[in-house]
Motif scaffolding. Sequence first.
Motif, PDB file in Angstrom:
ATOM      1  N   LEU A 139       0.777  -1.051  -0.018  1.00 18.13           N
ATOM      2  CA  LEU A 139      -0.018  -0.102   0.047  1.00 18.13           C
ATOM      3  C   LEU A 139       0.839   1.054  -0.025  1.00 18.13           C
ATOM      4  N   PRO A 140       0.269   2.392  -0.609  1.00 17.31           N
ATOM      5  CA  PRO A 140       1.222   3.667  -0.436  1.00 17.31           C
ATOM      6  C   PRO A 140       1.292   4.147   0.800  1.00 17.31           C
ATOM      7  N   LEU A 141       0.622   3.815   1.722  1.00 20.30           N
ATOM      8  CA  LEU A 141       0.842   4.310   3.146  1.00 20.30           C
ATOM      9  C   LEU A 141       0.681   3.235   4.318  1.00 20.30           C
ATOM     10  N   PRO A 142       0.830   3.297   5.477  1.00 14.02           N
ATOM     11  CA  PRO A 142       0.760   2.052   6.441  1.00 14.02           C
ATOM     12  C   PRO A 142      -0.805   2.058   6.497  1.00 14.02           C
ATOM     13  N   PRO A 143      -1.082   0.892   6.642  1.00 14.32           N
ATOM     14  CA  PRO A 143      -2.838   0.451   6.529  1.00 14.32           C
ATOM     15  C   PRO A 143      -3.772   1.388   7.410  1.00 14.32           C
ATOM     16  N   LEU A 144      -3.283   1.624   8.747  1.00 15.17           N
ATOM     17  CA  LEU A 144      -3.914   2.441   9.541  1.00 15.17           C
ATOM     18  C   LEU A 144      -4.318   3.828   9.045  1.00 15.17           C
ATOM     19  N   LEU A 145      -3.018   4.434   8.564  1.00 13.16           N
ATOM     20  CA  LEU A 145      -3.147   5.639   7.935  1.00 13.16           C
ATOM     21  C   LEU A 145      -3.891   5.808   6.805  1.00 13.16           C
ATOM     22  N   LEU A 146      -3.853   4.867   5.894  1.00 11.79           N
ATOM     23  CA  LEU A 146      -4.755   4.628   4.955  1.00 11.79           C
ATOM     24  C   LEU A 146      -6.192   4.867   5.225  1.00 11.79           C
ATOM     25  N   ALA A 147      -6.586   3.845   6.089  1.00 10.71           N
ATOM     26  CA  ALA A 147      -7.828   3.791   6.534  1.00 10.71           C
ATOM     27  C   ALA A 147      -8.394   5.186   7.231  1.00 10.71           C
ATOM     28  N   VAL A 148      -7.598   5.951   7.872  1.00 13.11           N
ATOM     29  CA  VAL A 148      -7.977   7.352   8.321  1.00 13.11           C
ATOM     30  C   VAL A 148      -8.075   8.145   7.013  1.00 13.11           C
ATOM     31  N   ALA A 149      -7.324   8.066   6.151  1.00 13.12           N
ATOM     32  CA  ALA A 149      -7.549   8.913   4.689  1.00 13.12           C
ATOM     33  C   ALA A 149      -8.657   8.633   4.210  1.00 13.12           C
ATOM     34  N   ILE A 150      -8.933   7.320   4.201  1.00 16.32           N
ATOM     35  CA  ILE A 150     -10.424   6.983   3.471  1.00 16.32           C
ATOM     36  C   ILE A 150     -11.490   7.493   4.288  1.00 16.32           C
ATOM     37  N   ALA A 151     -11.468   7.270   5.551  1.00 10.93           N
ATOM     38  CA  ALA A 151     -12.394   7.630   6.397  1.00 10.93           C
ATOM     39  C   ALA A 151     -12.786   9.350   6.273  1.00 10.93           C
ATOM     40  N   ALA A 152     -11.748  10.108   6.232  1.00 12.42           N
ATOM     41  CA  ALA A 152     -11.814  11.495   5.800  1.00 12.42           C
ATOM     42  C   ALA A 152     -12.195  11.818   4.731  1.00 12.42           C
ATOM     43  N   VAL A 153     -11.847  10.958   3.472  1.00 10.64           N
ATOM     44  CA  VAL A 153     -12.421  11.319   2.171  1.00 10.64           C
ATOM     45  C   VAL A 153     -13.951  10.988   2.210  1.00 10.64           C
ATOM     46  N   LEU A 154     -14.510   9.784   2.722  1.00 15.94           N
ATOM     47  CA  LEU A 154     -15.862   9.525   2.849  1.00 15.94           C
ATOM     48  C   LEU A 154     -16.647  10.427   3.682  1.00 15.94           C
ATOM     49  N   ILE A 155     -16.297  11.030   4.617  1.00 15.30           N
ATOM     50  CA  ILE A 155     -16.887  11.912   5.769  1.00 15.30           C
ATOM     51  C   ILE A 155     -16.858  13.147   4.799  1.00 15.30           C
ATOM     52  N   PHE A 156     -16.018  13.765   3.973  1.00 12.94           N
ATOM     53  CA  PHE A 156     -16.237  14.855   3.053  1.00 12.94           C
ATOM     54  C   PHE A 156     -17.198  14.702   1.996  1.00 12.94           C
ATOM     55  N   VAL A 157     -17.359  13.384   1.651  1.00  9.70           N
ATOM     56  CA  VAL A 157     -18.355  13.084   0.485  1.00  9.70           C
ATOM     57  C   VAL A 157     -19.662  13.248   0.980  1.00  9.70           C
ATOM     58  N   LEU A 158     -19.655  12.763   2.248  1.00 11.90           N
ATOM     59  CA  LEU A 158     -21.020  12.652   3.124  1.00 11.90           C
ATOM     60  C   LEU A 158     -21.413  13.966   3.222  1.00 11.90           C
ATOM     61  N   GLY A 159     -20.690  14.919   3.577  1.00 10.34           N
ATOM     62  CA  GLY A 159     -20.868  16.239   3.908  1.00 10.34           C
ATOM     63  C   GLY A 159     -21.266  16.973   2.431  1.00 10.34           C
ATOM     64  N   VAL A 160     -20.717  16.988   1.344  1.00 12.42           N
ATOM     65  CA  VAL A 160     -20.866  17.157   0.070  1.00 12.42           C
ATOM     66  C   VAL A 160     -22.446  16.923  -0.286  1.00 12.42           C
ATOM     67  N   LEU A 161     -22.871  15.535  -0.122  1.00 12.39           N
ATOM     68  CA  LEU A 161     -24.005  15.165  -0.320  1.00 12.39           C
ATOM     69  C   LEU A 161     -25.158  15.984   0.434  1.00 12.39           C
ATOM     70  N   LEU A 162     -24.822  15.999   1.722  1.00 13.35           N
ATOM     71  CA  LEU A 162     -25.846  17.015   2.698  1.00 13.35           C
ATOM     72  C   LEU A 162     -25.851  18.294   1.950  1.00 13.35           C
ATOM     73  N   GLY A 163     -24.787  19.009   1.663  1.00 20.10           N
ATOM     74  CA  GLY A 163     -24.621  20.332   0.828  1.00 20.10           C
ATOM     75  C   GLY A 163     -25.702  20.356  -0.259  1.00 20.10           C
ATOM     76  N   ARG A 164     -25.477  19.296  -1.367  1.00 16.66           N
ATOM     77  CA  ARG A 164     -26.204  19.140  -2.256  1.00 16.66           C
ATOM     78  C   ARG A 164     -27.684  19.126  -1.897  1.00 16.66           C
TER      79      ARG A 164
END
Length: 193
Positions: A139-164
Amino acid sequence: MSLSRRTSQLLRISDSGAIMRRYLIVNGFDGALTMLGLIMGFLLSEPAELAVISNACLAAAIALGMSGISSAYVSEEAERKRELDKLEGAMITPLDQSAHGRAARWVPILVAAVNGGSPLLISLVIITPLWLAQAGVVLPLPPLLLAVAIAAVLIFVLGVLLGRIAEVSWVRSGLRTLLVAGITVALIYMVSG
């Protein structure tokens, strides 16, 4: 009539589309924050085996899914039965075999599936790097850090959906949900210190 059209009809009759949309986002957000919290807890604790971490996260994801399914089904079934009983009383006729009767039976199942499926699926996406690392995938990052990054992206996307949905700035809405995630991480860091 196709399954898709039949489902649309049931949701329209019961006016449940907005409820399902809210459950999708709200419980998806719960799943993402829960996984973020678990992973941060592991990051800030003594090192643990990846299998232990992924099993703990999977158990939490399953629990979130089951909680969402059961709580939504029980509450929606009661609400739909109440509404059907009121309608039957007003019309002075049983409606079990009508579209309203079908909606009263099927909408709780649909709402429960969304309510439980949303946090489960989002959680599974977040912990995918843990499984990939266990399988030997580089993986490009350690697995736990990559999981945190994915969580951040998904949280942002959910916020985008709320905004829409609210027809407000999707960037601002996405950043606001990221702020909630940041506060969550900061609180976890403070209590772990």
